[in-house]
Design an enzyme around this catalytic site. Structure first.
Site, short mmCIF file in Angstrom:
data_model
loop_
_atom_site.label_atom_id
_atom_site.label_comp_id
_atom_site.label_asym_id
_atom_site.label_seq_id
_atom_site.Cartn_x
_atom_site.Cartn_y
_atom_site.Cartn_z
N HIS A 1 0.79 -1.02 -0.18
CA HIS A 1 -0.05 -0.18 -0.07
C HIS A 1 0.80 1.18 0.06
O HIS A 1 1.92 1.29 0.55
CB HIS A 1 -0.96 0.12 0.99
CG HIS A 1 -1.91 -0.84 1.34
ND1 HIS A 1 -1.93 -2.07 1.69
CD2 HIS A 1 -3.26 -0.37 1.31
CE1 HIS A 1 -3.08 -2.77 1.63
NE2 HIS A 1 -3.92 -1.87 1.42
N ASN B 1 8.18 -3.75 3.20
CA ASN B 1 6.96 -3.41 3.69
C ASN B 1 6.45 -3.79 5.01
O ASN B 1 5.85 -3.01 5.63
CB ASN B 1 6.04 -4.37 2.56
CG ASN B 1 4.38 -4.28 2.73
OD1 ASN B 1 4.01 -2.90 2.91
ND2 ASN B 1 3.66 -5.22 2.74
N ASP C 1 14.70 17.94 -0.19
CA ASP C 1 15.17 18.29 -1.32
C ASP C 1 16.04 17.22 -2.14
O ASP C 1 15.89 17.12 -3.36
CB ASP C 1 16.45 19.32 -1.06
CG ASP C 1 16.03 20.71 -0.71
OD1 ASP C 1 14.75 21.08 -1.28
OD2 ASP C 1 16.55 21.31 -0.18
N GLU D 1 13.31 15.45 -3.88
CA GLU D 1 13.01 16.08 -5.38
C GLU D 1 13.92 16.06 -6.17
O GLU D 1 13.54 16.12 -7.67
CB GLU D 1 12.89 17.58 -4.81
CG GLU D 1 11.66 17.72 -3.87
CD GLU D 1 11.36 19.32 -3.67
OE1 GLU D 1 12.45 20.16 -3.61
OE2 GLU D 1 10.27 19.70 -3.50
N ASP E 1 8.24 18.48 -7.16
CA ASP E 1 8.18 19.57 -6.22
C ASP E 1 7.33 19.34 -5.24
O ASP E 1 6.01 19.65 -5.12
CB ASP E 1 7.95 20.97 -6.88
CG ASP E 1 8.14 22.03 -5.88
OD1 ASP E 1 8.55 22.01 -4.71
OD2 ASP E 1 7.79 23.25 -6.41
N GLN F 1 9.71 26.43 2.34
CA GLN F 1 10.26 25.38 1.57
C GLN F 1 11.69 25.28 1.64
O GLN F 1 12.38 24.04 2.07
CB GLN F 1 9.95 25.25 0.10
CG GLN F 1 8.57 24.73 0.00
CD GLN F 1 8.13 24.60 -1.46
OE1 GLN F 1 8.57 23.74 -2.11
NE2 GLN F 1 7.27 25.44 -2.04
N GLU G 1 12.76 21.88 3.66
CA GLU G 1 13.35 20.88 2.73
C GLU G 1 14.95 20.37 2.90
O GLU G 1 15.37 19.44 2.02
CB GLU G 1 13.05 21.21 1.40
CG GLU G 1 11.41 21.27 1.21
CD GLU G 1 10.81 21.53 -0.16
OE1 GLU G 1 11.61 21.79 -1.17
OE2 GLU G 1 9.80 21.33 -0.45
MN MN Z 1 2.60 -1.60 3.62
MN MN Z 2 9.43 21.56 -2.59
#
Ligand code: MN
Ligand code: MN
Length: 286
Positions: A124, A155, A254, A257, A263, A273, A277
């Site tokens: 999930h 997991n 960051d 990203e 973003d 940010q 970040e």
């Molecule tokens: Mn899971």
């Molecule tokens: Mn950002």
């Protein structure tokens, strides 16, 4: 990045407008703002839209979560959801894994059996246990558009521990936003390394990441993220050698990203940010 930035700013603006619904001095605004979800309050990390001609970044908004779907990987790029104490109830785990028939006509729908025998769990993104207010909410987390092929130890150990810890942060005084995603190609499950499963229709990601934003309960959430807001970011390998200690995978937003081209937290002011970040969380892990 420019296209993402524009969309992020646009969505950030519409979220602010939509947020006026709880402000009795403002009238509701009709029109496209209705498409904006509480799950995208902190931004739409890839500027995903419901344009079926953009099949690698297709927006699916459900009452329980929002995501960007990549048709050709057969997985979400990212899934984003708001988590409050109201989401945590007594509905039992439905285990009704199934294809998502809301995808555009003609797109392959990953099946409940698509991962069978692959050595990877149906992992999930938005967890079953984060959606227990109603049976319908819990069932929605079992749509295959919310799944990735996830190495069992990743997991069941690393991810389960972070999911459990995240729910302990939710209370009558705190709410949380979670964004999870995956990238790259090739992981190692219990049957060894694989780059795809389901006859090539599902890509096994190499890396799995998550960002958790913890806020005091309130309104206009994107504007309440400050330089002192706790933000947990982790990035893990999709294999069975992963440590059960999620804290050892902490990184910066960051870095995620840069690795993904997204973003994240785009609805948060650029100055906030830039501070939050670039910081690695050092808070408790249990
Ligand atoms: Mn899971
Ligand atoms: Mn950002």
């Amino acid at each position: 990045m420019k296209a993402f930035l524009y969309s992020g700013l646009f969505l950030g603006l519409t979220v602010v407008i939509a947020g006026c619904g709880s402000n009795t001095t403002d009238d509701p605004i009709p029109g496209p703002v209705l498409a904006v979800s509480q799950h995208l309050t902190l931004g739409n990390p890839s500027g995903a839209t419901t344009d079926a001609s953009q099949p690698t970044n297709y927006l699916l908004v459900k009452p329980q979560y929002a995501l960007s779907y990549h048709r050709d990987r057969g997985t979400p790029n990212w899934v984003s959801w708001h988590l409050t104490s109201a989401d945590l109830g007594s509905a039992s785990r439905q285990d009704d894994f199934r294809a998502d028939n809301t995808l555009p006509t003609g797109w392959y729908q990953v099946q409940s059996t698509s991962y069978t025998g692959s050595g990877f769990d149906r992992g999930h993104n938005c967890p079953s246990a984060d959606r227990t207010a109603t049976v319908a909410d819990n069932s929605a987390t079992f749509l295959m558009t919310n799944m990735i092929p996830q190495a069992p130890h990743n997991n069941q150990r690393t991810w389960a521990n972070l999911e459990n810890y995240t729910r302990t942060l939710v209370s009558t005084t705190q709410e949380v936003y979670v964004i999870m995603g995956s990238y790259g190609k090739g992981g190692t499950g219990s049957n060894g390394a694989q780059s795809t499963i389901d006859q090539g229709r599902v890509t096994v990601p190499a890396r799995i990441w998550k960002v958790v934003v913890v806020l005091p309960i309130g309104d206009n959430d994107a504007s309440r993220v400050t330089t002192s807001t706790r933000i947990i970011a982790i990035d893990t390998p999709n294999d069975n050698t992963v440590s059960s200690n999620w804290g050892s995978y902490r990184t910066t937003v960051d870095a995620i990203e840069v690795a993904t081209g997204l973003d994240l937290l785009s609805a948060v002011s650029a100055s906030v940010q830039s501070t939050v970040e670039s910081r690695v969380d050092t808070g408790p892990t249990q």
